[in-house]
Write an enzyme that holds these catalytic residues in place. Structure first.
Site, PDB file in Angstrom:
ATOM      1  N   GLY A  79       0.772  -1.235   0.000  1.00 33.50           N
ATOM      2  CA  GLY A  79       0.000   0.000   0.000  1.00 33.50           C
ATOM      3  C   GLY A  79       0.804   1.285   0.000  1.00 33.50           C
ATOM      4  O   GLY A  79       0.315   2.320   0.437  1.00 33.50           O
TER       5      GLY A  79
ATOM      6  N   ASN B 246       1.571   3.009  -2.601  1.00 31.01           N
ATOM      7  CA  ASN B 246       0.898   3.930  -3.542  1.00 31.01           C
ATOM      8  C   ASN B 246      -0.348   4.522  -2.886  1.00 31.01           C
ATOM      9  O   ASN B 246      -0.640   5.707  -3.036  1.00 31.01           O
ATOM     10  CB  ASN B 246       0.529   3.188  -4.838  1.00 31.01           C
ATOM     11  CG  ASN B 246       1.726   3.062  -5.779  1.00 31.01           C
ATOM     12  OD1 ASN B 246       2.127   4.029  -6.391  1.00 31.01           O
ATOM     13  ND2 ASN B 246       2.295   1.890  -5.836  1.00 31.01           N
TER      14      ASN B 246
ATOM     15  N   ASN C  57      -4.569   2.627 -13.464  1.00 29.95           N
ATOM     16  CA  ASN C  57      -3.625   1.652 -12.901  1.00 29.95           C
ATOM     17  C   ASN C  57      -2.221   2.236 -12.957  1.00 29.95           C
ATOM     18  O   ASN C  57      -1.880   2.989 -13.879  1.00 29.95           O
ATOM     19  CB  ASN C  57      -3.674   0.338 -13.704  1.00 29.95           C
ATOM     20  CG  ASN C  57      -2.712  -0.717 -13.157  1.00 29.95           C
ATOM     21  OD1 ASN C  57      -2.686  -0.971 -11.958  1.00 29.95           O
ATOM     22  ND2 ASN C  57      -1.907  -1.289 -14.033  1.00 29.95           N
TER      23      ASN C  57
ATOM     24  N   HIS D   9       1.665   1.132 -13.292  1.00 32.04           N
ATOM     25  CA  HIS D   9       2.463  -0.047 -13.675  1.00 32.04           C
ATOM     26  C   HIS D   9       3.950   0.343 -13.610  1.00 32.04           C
ATOM     27  O   HIS D   9       4.332   1.426 -14.066  1.00 32.04           O
ATOM     28  CB  HIS D   9       2.087  -0.509 -15.090  1.00 32.04           C
ATOM     29  CG  HIS D   9       2.857  -1.704 -15.531  1.00 32.04           C
ATOM     30  ND1 HIS D   9       2.571  -2.991 -15.080  1.00 32.04           N
ATOM     31  CD2 HIS D   9       3.943  -1.824 -16.335  1.00 32.04           C
ATOM     32  CE1 HIS D   9       3.452  -3.833 -15.597  1.00 32.04           C
ATOM     33  NE2 HIS D   9       4.289  -3.163 -16.374  1.00 32.04           N
TER      34      HIS D   9
HETATM   35  C1  GRF Z   1       4.402  -1.678  -6.879  1.00 30.50           C
HETATM   36  O1  GRF Z   1       5.646  -2.147  -7.319  1.00 30.50           O
HETATM   37  C2  GRF Z   1       3.589  -1.270  -8.048  1.00 30.50           C
HETATM   38  O2  GRF Z   1       4.371  -1.130  -9.197  1.00 30.50           O
HETATM   39  C3  GRF Z   1       2.661  -2.355  -8.320  1.00 30.50           C
HETATM   40  O3  GRF Z   1       2.431  -2.970  -7.063  1.00 30.50           O
HETATM   41  C4  GRF Z   1       3.614  -2.815  -6.278  1.00 30.50           C
HETATM   42  C5  GRF Z   1       3.279  -2.592  -4.830  1.00 30.50           C
HETATM   43  O4  GRF Z   1       2.669  -1.368  -4.695  1.00 30.50           O
HETATM   44  N1  GRF Z   1       1.489  -1.806  -8.935  1.00 30.50           N
HETATM   45  P1  GRF Z   1       2.140  -0.870  -3.243  1.00 30.50           P
HETATM   46  O5  GRF Z   1       3.362  -0.597  -2.396  1.00 30.50           O
HETATM   47  O6  GRF Z   1       1.304  -1.990  -2.656  1.00 30.50           O
HETATM   48  O7  GRF Z   1       1.381   0.368  -3.537  1.00 30.50           O
END
Ligand code: GRF
Length: 199
Positions: free
Chosen positions: A12, A14, A108, A110
């Site tokens: 999490g 992001n 999304n 990526h």
């Molecule tokens: C990240 O590497 C992102 O590129 C992919 O999921 C991974 C984990 O993201 N979408 P998060 O730390 O759970 O947001």
């Protein structure tokens, strides 16, 4: 006010970047109304709890089939009157029914420069391993609308990072993650300012 749902499966970071940007007023006029996780163990759920954000777990254990998972996700999105769905480390491919219901309202993040190193099987560390093995001198991250392909929707923002000879998949992942957080927040900001159409 843009009502956002963030869909997660893991750490999490992001999600945290979006929470922080809203709290620091870097994103005006937006609210995370719900966090939907595909895993009850996702640390992203703790992050939501820490910030008083409602979360639901819609996982295989409870809903058995992909169809029932999709129906439950749509039910939650409708109940929360969601305008924008953000896939932030969400590790399940969305069904067509959900994508059709929220056309050009799902984005999304990526961890590569699409159309390179994306599509089936290219996720998380696998992406960075492939980039290093190919001897690329640059990589980066992409925010795109989700359509019924895998990582094929309209690209909204990309940002590059340099890849050095010393880089490992782990060090590259760290560099790319910083850029993921940056362009995800910037994209949501632009959607809030109506620079991109979201119904
Ligand atoms: C990240 O590497 C992102 O590129 C992919 O999921 C991974 C984990 O993201 N979408 P998060 O730390 O759970 O947001």
């Amino acid at each position: 006010m843009l009502n956002i749902a963030v869909m997660v499966s893991g750490g999490g970071t992001n999600l945290q970047a979006i929470i922080d940007a809203i709290e620091n007023k870097k994103i005006g006029q937006a609210k995370i109304s719900v966090v939907i996780s595909s895993k009850k163990s996702a640390y992203a759920l703790k992050r939501a709890e820490n910030h008083g954000i409602k979360s639901v777990v819609v996982d295989k254990e409870t809903y058995q089939t992909q169809e029932k998972i999709t129906d439950e996700i749509i039910k939650v999105l409708k109940a929360e009157n969601i305008d924008l769905v953000v896939l932030a480390g969400y590790m399940t491919i969305l069904e067509k029914k959900l994508i059709d219901e929220y056309k050009e309202q799902i984005i999304n993040i990526h961890p590569s420069l699409i159309p390179k190193y994306c599509g089936k099987g290219f996720y998380g560390m696998k992406v960075h391993q492939a980039v290093i093995e190919a001897g690329e001198v640059e990589s980066g991250a992409t925010v795109h609308f989700v359509d019924d392909g895998v990582d094929t929707g309209r690209i909204l923002k990309q940002e590059k990072v340099q890849v050095t000879k010393e880089d490992t998949p782990e060090t590259l992942a760290k560099k790319v993650l910083v850029v993921e957080h940056k362009i995800l927040v910037e994209t949501i900001q632009r959607i809030c300012n109506n620079n991109f159409t979201v119904k």
